[in-house]
Scaffold this active site. Sequence first.
Site, PDB file in Angstrom:
ATOM      1  CE  LYS A  87      -4.196   1.409   2.557  1.00  5.98           C
ATOM      2  NZ  LYS A  87      -4.878   0.986   3.613  1.00  5.98           N
TER       3      LYS A  87
HETATM    4  C1  E4P Z   1      -8.048   2.301   3.567  1.00  2.79           C
HETATM    5  O1  E4P Z   1      -7.541   1.397   3.203  1.00  2.79           O
HETATM    6  C2  E4P Z   1      -7.998   2.976   4.824  1.00  2.79           C
HETATM    7  O2  E4P Z   1      -7.536   2.108   5.698  1.00  2.79           O
HETATM    8  C3  E4P Z   1      -9.277   3.362   5.497  1.00  2.79           C
HETATM    9  O3  E4P Z   1     -10.393   2.670   4.878  1.00  2.79           O
HETATM   10  C4  E4P Z   1      -9.358   4.603   5.981  1.00  2.79           C
HETATM   11  O4  E4P Z   1     -10.675   4.667   6.631  1.00  2.79           O
HETATM   12  P1  E4P Z   1     -10.960   5.918   7.608  1.00  2.79           P
HETATM   13  O5  E4P Z   1     -11.369   7.003   7.152  1.00  2.79           O
HETATM   14  O6  E4P Z   1     -12.326   5.484   8.349  1.00  2.79           O
HETATM   15  O7  E4P Z   1      -9.963   6.131   8.618  1.00  2.79           O
END
Ligand code: E4P
Length: 217
Positions: A87
């Site tokens: 990622k």
């Molecule tokens: C995506 O990969 C992120 O980990 C996540 O969806 C972020 O979500 P949040 O805005 O609830 O922190």
Amino acid sequence: MKFFIDTAHLDEIKEAAALGILDGVTTNPSLMAKLGIKGKDAVINHYRAICNIVNGAISAEVISTNYEGIIKEGEELAKIHPNIVVKVPMIKEGIKAIKYFTERGIKTNCTLVFSTGQALLAAKAGATYVSPFLGRLDDVSSDGLQLIGDMVQIYNNYLFETQILAASIRHPMHIIECAKMGADVITAPLSAIIALFNHPLTDKGLEAFLKDAEKWK
Ligand code: E4P
């Protein structure tokens, strides 16, 4: 549509996996920190534990922001397990690194995407997944779902193979709307996935059927 769970919590991952509908897991440094996981070895062991629970794409996020650092970290993460997806943040150095990883067969998830322009760049670099953050856009009075719709249109226009991974999901209706728009994947907290089960008419109907079944005895 693939279902990923957005958590680092092993019990939640096990619960979602037991439902038989889980295709993968996304994590991020904040989710790891929330569990008190500290140090490189602990983080790597945690990814390994997740890979042992779910046979699907497991996103592991780099924390470097310069090209060389991202490459080094990403290559280390990719070695943990064949299902690891590196990622990478949506920054210039990240896009360059995604191109590098793509050319070497390492799967990537371009994260922190908030605009169609960013989504276009990630697809051109060959990202396996691109993560538009719906909830965080909604939080600042921007239309997160509109971004998903625009991305579906753009990717379809050019037959990009990059999969739209709708992230920052806050509630079950986000999941339904993403499905209607044609997002390839959603990643959601366990609570939003479980909420999809709920309907008062199901509960009422089941109660009545079970009550009538008592009459058979
Ligand atoms: C995506 O990969 C992120 O980990 C996540 O969806 C972020 O979500 P949040 O805005 O609830 O922190």
